[in-house]
Design a protein around this motif. Sequence first.
Motif, short mmCIF file in Angstrom:
data_model
loop_
_atom_site.label_atom_id
_atom_site.label_comp_id
_atom_site.label_asym_id
_atom_site.label_seq_id
_atom_site.Cartn_x
_atom_site.Cartn_y
_atom_site.Cartn_z
N GLU A 10 34.59 47.45 17.74
CA GLU A 10 35.72 46.56 17.99
C GLU A 10 37.01 47.08 17.36
O GLU A 10 38.11 46.67 17.73
CB GLU A 10 35.41 45.16 17.46
N SER A 11 36.89 47.98 16.38
CA SER A 11 38.09 48.49 15.72
C SER A 11 38.77 49.59 16.54
O SER A 11 39.93 49.92 16.29
CB SER A 11 37.72 49.05 14.34
N ALA A 12 38.07 50.15 17.51
CA ALA A 12 38.64 51.23 18.32
C ALA A 12 39.52 50.67 19.44
O ALA A 12 39.42 49.49 19.79
CB ALA A 12 37.52 52.09 18.90
N GLN A 13 40.36 51.52 20.00
CA GLN A 13 41.23 51.11 21.09
C GLN A 13 40.38 50.80 22.32
O GLN A 13 39.44 51.52 22.65
CB GLN A 13 42.23 52.22 21.40
N ARG A 14 40.75 49.74 23.01
CA ARG A 14 39.98 49.32 24.19
C ARG A 14 40.38 50.19 25.37
O ARG A 14 41.47 50.06 25.93
CB ARG A 14 40.24 47.85 24.48
N THR A 15 39.46 51.07 25.76
CA THR A 15 39.77 52.05 26.80
C THR A 15 38.90 51.91 28.05
O THR A 15 39.10 52.65 29.01
CB THR A 15 39.61 53.47 26.25
N ALA A 16 37.92 51.01 28.03
CA ALA A 16 37.01 50.84 29.17
C ALA A 16 36.35 52.17 29.55
O ALA A 16 36.27 52.54 30.73
CB ALA A 16 37.74 50.24 30.37
N ASP A 17 35.88 52.90 28.54
CA ASP A 17 35.28 54.21 28.78
C ASP A 17 34.07 54.14 29.69
O ASP A 17 33.78 55.09 30.43
CB ASP A 17 34.90 54.87 27.46
N ASP A 18 33.33 53.02 29.62
CA ASP A 18 32.14 52.92 30.47
C ASP A 18 32.52 52.93 31.95
O ASP A 18 31.91 53.64 32.75
CB ASP A 18 31.31 51.67 30.12
N TRP A 19 33.56 52.18 32.31
CA TRP A 19 33.99 52.16 33.70
C TRP A 19 34.68 53.46 34.10
O TRP A 19 34.56 53.92 35.24
CB TRP A 19 34.90 50.97 33.95
N ARG A 20 35.41 54.07 33.17
CA ARG A 20 36.04 55.36 33.48
C ARG A 20 34.98 56.43 33.75
O ARG A 20 35.13 57.26 34.65
CB ARG A 20 36.96 55.78 32.34
N LYS B 193 39.20 44.66 42.97
CA LYS B 193 39.97 43.42 43.11
C LYS B 193 39.41 42.31 42.21
O LYS B 193 40.04 41.26 42.06
CB LYS B 193 39.95 42.95 44.57
N TYR B 194 38.27 42.59 41.62
CA TYR B 194 37.61 41.60 40.76
C TYR B 194 37.63 42.10 39.32
O TYR B 194 37.74 43.30 39.06
CB TYR B 194 36.17 41.38 41.23
N PRO B 195 37.52 41.20 38.35
CA PRO B 195 37.53 41.61 36.94
C PRO B 195 36.34 42.52 36.62
O PRO B 195 35.23 42.28 37.08
CB PRO B 195 37.43 40.29 36.17
N LEU B 196 36.60 43.56 35.85
CA LEU B 196 35.54 44.44 35.37
C LEU B 196 35.22 44.07 33.93
O LEU B 196 36.13 43.89 33.12
CB LEU B 196 35.97 45.90 35.45
N PHE C 18 36.23 59.45 41.67
CA PHE C 18 37.52 58.77 41.80
C PHE C 18 37.95 58.24 40.44
O PHE C 18 37.19 58.27 39.48
CB PHE C 18 37.45 57.63 42.82
N GLU C 19 39.21 57.78 40.35
CA GLU C 19 39.76 57.30 39.10
C GLU C 19 39.76 55.78 39.03
O GLU C 19 39.81 55.11 40.06
CB GLU C 19 41.19 57.81 38.92
N LEU C 20 39.72 55.28 37.83
CA LEU C 20 39.80 53.84 37.61
C LEU C 20 41.24 53.41 37.88
O LEU C 20 42.18 53.93 37.26
CB LEU C 20 39.41 53.50 36.18
N PRO C 21 41.48 52.45 38.82
CA PRO C 21 42.85 52.00 39.11
C PRO C 21 43.54 51.46 37.87
O PRO C 21 42.92 50.81 37.03
CB PRO C 21 42.63 50.90 40.16
N LYS C 22 44.84 51.72 37.76
CA LYS C 22 45.58 51.29 36.59
C LYS C 22 45.77 49.79 36.53
O LYS C 22 45.91 49.20 35.45
CB LYS C 22 46.94 51.99 36.56
N ASN C 23 45.82 49.15 37.69
CA ASN C 23 46.11 47.71 37.72
C ASN C 23 44.86 46.82 37.73
O ASN C 23 44.94 45.62 37.93
CB ASN C 23 46.96 47.38 38.94
N VAL C 24 43.68 47.41 37.51
CA VAL C 24 42.45 46.63 37.53
C VAL C 24 42.37 45.72 36.31
O VAL C 24 42.84 46.07 35.21
CB VAL C 24 41.21 47.55 37.59
N ARG C 25 41.83 44.54 36.49
CA ARG C 25 41.66 43.60 35.37
C ARG C 25 40.38 43.93 34.62
O ARG C 25 39.31 44.03 35.22
CB ARG C 25 41.61 42.16 35.89
N ILE C 26 40.51 44.06 33.31
CA ILE C 26 39.34 44.42 32.49
C ILE C 26 39.19 43.42 31.35
O ILE C 26 40.14 43.16 30.61
CB ILE C 26 39.49 45.84 31.92
N ASN C 27 38.01 42.87 31.23
CA ASN C 27 37.65 42.00 30.10
C ASN C 27 36.68 42.76 29.20
O ASN C 27 35.71 43.34 29.68
CB ASN C 27 37.00 40.71 30.59
N HIS C 28 36.95 42.76 27.91
CA HIS C 28 36.18 43.55 26.96
C HIS C 28 35.18 42.68 26.19
O HIS C 28 35.49 41.54 25.83
CB HIS C 28 37.11 44.25 25.97
#
Length: 302
Positions: free
Chosen positions: A194-204, A184-187, A212-222
Motif C-alpha cells: 500500500e505504500s507504493a505508487q498505485r500503478t495497476a501493474d497487474d492490468w498493465r 468501459k467498465y471499472p478495472l 496492447f496498452e492499458l488505456p489512459k482514461n480507464v477507471r481503476i479501483n485499487h
Amino acid sequence: MKLPPLRAVQCFAEVARLNSFSKAAQQLNVTQSAVSHQVKLLEQYLNEPLFNRNGRTFSLTDAGTRYYQEVSQSLTSLASATQKMRYGEPGHLRLALYSSLAVKWLIPRLESFKHASPDIDLTLNMIVDDTDFSDRVADCFITTTPPKGEFESVFLFAEKLYPACGKGLWQQLKNQPLPSELFKYPLLSVQYDESAQRTADDWRQWCSSGGFELPKNVRINHFSHVILAAEAARYNLGITLIDAFFIASQHDNHLVKLPLHGVETGCKFYFVYKKSRAKQHDIITLSRWLKAQWADVKTITS
C-alpha cells in the motif's frame, strides 16, 4: 537410571518376536552373527539365559518370556514417542498456506478431503511470504517461496491471472466485442504494498501479454488484497484479474471468467515439508490429494 544395552535388547526382541535369528537379522539389516552376538551380550549383562538352545532349534526360557513381554511394550512406547517427536501426532496435520488460497480454494474442498481421509484431522494456519518454515508454525506448507536444504518441495501450480466479473456485469459484457469494450467498465487492481505508487501493474502486464496498452482514461479501483478485489467483482463493481483457483472454487458461479487470454505472473505454488517426514503417511496422503485437486484448476483454464 541404568539402562541395558539397547541395541542388544532390540535384537533380542526381534528374535523373540519372529522366532528366528535369520529373520531378525533381515529385519534389522545386519548379519545373523551380529544378532547372535548382541543376544549373548544381553544374556551376559542380565546374567540369565534368555533362550533354550538345542542344536539348530531354540525356544525362550521362562525368564526370556517374561523379559520379552516387558521390553516389547517398552520398545513400542519408545518407538511411538520418537515418531510423535519427529512427525507429530498421527492423524493430526497442520497445513500453513496463504489466506486467499485457503479461503477461496482449499476450504470449499475440505469436505472432499475429510471424506477421502477421515483418519486425518487437518488444521489450517495462515502465512505470508516471509514465513518461518518450522515445526512451531506447521507440519507442512503451501508457498510460492519454498525453502531449500532439508525440505522437499512438490510443484502444484503456476499462477495465471484471468479477467473475471460478477454475473450481473457479465450480462452487459457478453454480447459486446472484447477486449475493446472491457475498458468501459471499472478495472479492479490488486497491489499488496500500500505504500507504493498505485500503478495497476497487474492490468498493465495483462494488456502487454495481449499486445496492447492499458488505456489512459480507464477507471481503476485499487485493493490491498485479492480477496477484496474478488468480492468487489462478485458484486458487479468491476472486472478483476484472478487466478484460476478462484474461479475453480466458485461452485455457485458468482464469478464468470471472461473469454480472454490469461497472463502468467511467474509465481509457482509448492507443497513443502521436511525431508525427514517424507515417509509419513499423513504427509503422503495430503500431497497426493493436493496434486489431484490442482488438476481441476487446469481443467478450468484449458
